[in-house]
Design a protein around this motif. Structure first.
Motif, mmCIF file in Angstrom:
data_model
loop_
_atom_site.group_PDB
_atom_site.id
_atom_site.type_symbol
_atom_site.label_atom_id
_atom_site.label_comp_id
_atom_site.label_asym_id
_atom_site.label_seq_id
_atom_site.Cartn_x
_atom_site.Cartn_y
_atom_site.Cartn_z
ATOM 1 N N PHE A 3 61.952 -10.994 76.625
ATOM 2 C CA PHE A 3 61.680 -9.697 76.009
ATOM 3 C C PHE A 3 62.988 -9.118 75.489
ATOM 4 O O PHE A 3 63.968 -8.961 76.233
ATOM 5 C CB PHE A 3 61.043 -8.742 77.010
ATOM 6 C CG PHE A 3 60.668 -7.413 76.418
ATOM 7 C CD1 PHE A 3 59.929 -7.331 75.252
ATOM 8 C CD2 PHE A 3 61.064 -6.228 77.030
ATOM 9 C CE1 PHE A 3 59.579 -6.106 74.701
ATOM 10 C CE2 PHE A 3 60.717 -4.999 76.492
ATOM 11 C CZ PHE A 3 59.980 -4.945 75.319
ATOM 12 N N LYS A 52 56.868 -7.302 80.373
ATOM 13 C CA LYS A 52 56.784 -7.793 78.998
ATOM 14 C C LYS A 52 57.337 -9.212 78.884
ATOM 15 O O LYS A 52 56.822 -10.030 78.117
ATOM 16 C CB LYS A 52 57.518 -6.852 78.046
ATOM 17 C CG LYS A 52 56.822 -5.511 77.858
ATOM 18 C CD LYS A 52 55.398 -5.700 77.380
ATOM 19 C CE LYS A 52 54.606 -4.411 77.337
ATOM 20 N NZ LYS A 52 53.183 -4.631 77.006
ATOM 21 N N SER A 82 54.617 -11.400 80.107
ATOM 22 C CA SER A 82 53.605 -11.545 79.060
ATOM 23 C C SER A 82 54.047 -12.571 78.023
ATOM 24 O O SER A 82 53.244 -13.385 77.548
ATOM 25 C CB SER A 82 53.333 -10.204 78.375
ATOM 26 O OG SER A 82 52.821 -9.265 79.277
ATOM 27 N N ALA A 84 55.577 -5.642 71.269
ATOM 28 C CA ALA A 84 55.000 -5.127 72.519
ATOM 29 C C ALA A 84 54.260 -3.819 72.287
ATOM 30 O O ALA A 84 53.157 -3.606 72.796
ATOM 31 C CB ALA A 84 56.100 -4.927 73.560
#
Length: 554
Positions: free
Chosen positions: A250, A265, A268, A288
């Protein structure tokens, strides 16, 4: 909390405190000796103050030395202010010296042990015990201390590396194998990182890294170096093992959210890397934010669709393989969005599972499904079972069983006509917490089944403990039967094991006559798939049922 803060402050200034305390303790001993002299020995017990102080600050030896020093300081006073002479005076002094030394020694030992305990507790709060690596909390604290980047060409990066096949390895070798692999992976990655960059264990099968103020070219170069260390085999008890490792990155410039957000994040992004079968995936702040906005809007639309009953259902038959007759239906959700058109369940259900909206979707499905089951019963389509997919989020709801039973009572339908399917991968994460909920559903007569069986990492021990009546073999294994030898062996063994455990076996994804015949030959109980019937609206299902007198295949 305040005690911990005080302890932290003392630990941070311990060198200065120790330096200042030496003259302070000597000054106290001198002053107390003077007070004892002036009061003719009446305030002798004040000497315990510097003795205790010495034990607290300097530990074992500090307490002992303070006690001995205090004893030496009062020695002449005992002789001058008591009537005791000779041996009696010496005995009194020894008694006081022993008392001071013992208290100093005791306080020093106690304070030393307390300090070691506090340091150990503090260490464990920010470290992973099996590997000794700093933990997720430690990484979050480091993220909290970040400042916004000044250079527009430089960015901060949170990196999460996941061992994808950790569950498979754990089921084969136990949790120690993952601990070992995490430790080895951290060691490898540390060799390509600067000394100032730490490696953290952020989850059972994940490690985290924070890279500060780095430009795009350097981070790409670093990621390639990190990736190169993924491919080496891991050693565990003289066995060489392979780890499927993926990274999520991220990229951000400003700190305008809670620290866990930046790790979440990166996680993810790692999931995206796994899904796209790429070793790493970089997510930017704009991506995001866009994803979050899309999710929020979509979830708002789902809520509106439920309120307006825009979500409807198709039903796919399950047949009894020995007779070819209808055994039941699986309710499959359909949504025609007024703006975007058809939205597949795979797009909105996983997002709903991340919120409380999944509860509404589940009960909406059960409610509409049972209502349809009652209508079919009135039309002579009787003794059939309705299958509905549920989420582990539902099982976490303490009132879930009660609500399901309420719906069954509302429509006057017996629990044996409702089947709840739980995906194998989804509920094996924390199965011990889910067993009570599953048992309460089973006690109500509701049929429970494991969906996508064979794709997760469930053990036979757990299968035996679960109140499950059926397993559904994943279509990935059924689709190419009987040509694919691996699928043949897997399906055959799954049927055999399920029958040993007295479970019903359902094969999904039957697309050819050959697959159907193979499953019948292997004594599979039920089947569903496009060869038998596509998921269809109620009217079309009823038409086929009536036309073929309840028989979907010969």
């Amino acid at each position: 909390m305040y005690f911990v803060k005080i302890f932290d402050w003392l630990e941070n200034h311990i060198k200065l405190i120790k330096l200042i305390s030496i003259p302070l303790i000597l000054l106290l001993i001198t002053l107390i000796s003077l007070i004892v002299h002036l009061t003719e020995g009446h305030w002798l017990h004040l000497m315990y103050i510097p003795v205790i102080l010495g034990g607290i600050i300097y530990g074992f030896w500090g307490g002992l030395i303070s006690g001995v020093t205090g004893s030496i300081a009062i020695s002449p006073l005992i002789h001058s202010h008591t009537d005791a002479q000779g041996l009696k005076a010496v005995t009194d002094w020894i008694e006081h010296a022993g008392s001071f030394s013992f208290i100093g020694l005791f306080i020093g030992i106690f304070a030393g042990n307390a300090r070691r305990y506090m340091l150990r507790t503090k260490w464990e709060a920010v470290h992973d015990k099996p590997t000794g690596l700093p933990n997720r909390l430690s990484l979050e604290k480091e993220v909290e201390e970040l400042l916004d980047t000044k250079d527009p060409d430089k960015h901060h990066y949170t990196i999460i590396a996941i061992i994808k096949n950790s569950r498979e390895l754990e089921s084969a070798f136990g949790p120690e194998v993952v601990n070992s692999m995490i430790g080895q992976l951290a060691g490898r990655l540390s060799t390509v990182l600067k000394e100032s960059i730490k490696v953290y264990r952020t989850h059972f099968d994940q490690i985290g890294i924070l890279v500060k103020n780095c430009n795009q070219n350097k981070i790409e170069e670093l990621l390639k170096k990190l990736e190169s260390r993924f491919y080496d085999a891991f050693e565990f008890e003289d066995i060489r093992l392979h780890g499927d490792i993926f990274m999520g990155i991220f990229k951000f410039d400003q700190i305008n959210n809670i620290s866990s957000y930046y790790l979440q994040k990166a996680s993810s992004a790692a999931v995206k890397a796994i899904k796209s079968n790429k070793r790493y995936f970089i997510m930017t702040m704009s991506e995001a934010l866009q994803t979050s906005a899309e999710n929020l809007k979509l979830m708002g639309d789902v809520k509106e669709a439920l309120d307006k009953e825009q979500i409807y259902f198709h039903f796919q038959p399950k047949i009894n393989l020995s007779t070819g007759k209808l055994h039941g239906f699986e309710a499959l959700m359909r949504w025609d969005h007024p703006v975007y058109g058809y939205i597949p369940p795979a797009k909105f259900i996983p997002r709903a599972e991340e919120s409380t909206l999944i509860h509404r979707l589940t009960f909406y499905t059960i409610d509409k499904g049972l209502a349809q089951l009652l209508k079919w019963n009135d039309k002579g389509i009787k003794d059939i079972r309705l299958a509905v997919n549920i989420s582990t989020q539902n099982l976490a709801d303490p009132d879930f069983t009660k609500k399901v039973i309420h719906l069954l009572d509302l429509y006057g339908i017996d629990g044996k006509y409702l089947e709840l399917e739980i995906t194998e991968n989804s509920f094996m994460g924390d199965i011990d917490k889910e067993i009570p909920a599953l048992k309460s559903l089973s006690d109500a007569g509701i049929i429970l089944s494991i969906d996508d069986f064979g794709t997760g990492y469930s053990s036979l021990l757990y299968l035996k403990q679960l109140p499950v009546s059926a397993v559904k073999i994943d279509q990935a294994f059924v689709k190419y039967l009987p040509e694919d030898n691996d699928s043949v062996h897997i399906v055959r063994e799954a049927i055999r094991l399920a029958h040993i455990l007295d479970m019903e076996v359902v094969a999904e994804g039957v697309e050819t006559r050959e697959s159907l015949e193979f499953l019948k030959q292997e004594k599979c109980d039920l089947a569903q798939g496009y060869y038998i019937c596509h998921p269809l609206p109620v009217a079309e299902i009823e038409e086929i049922y009536n036309k073929n007198k309840g028989k979907f295949v010969e």
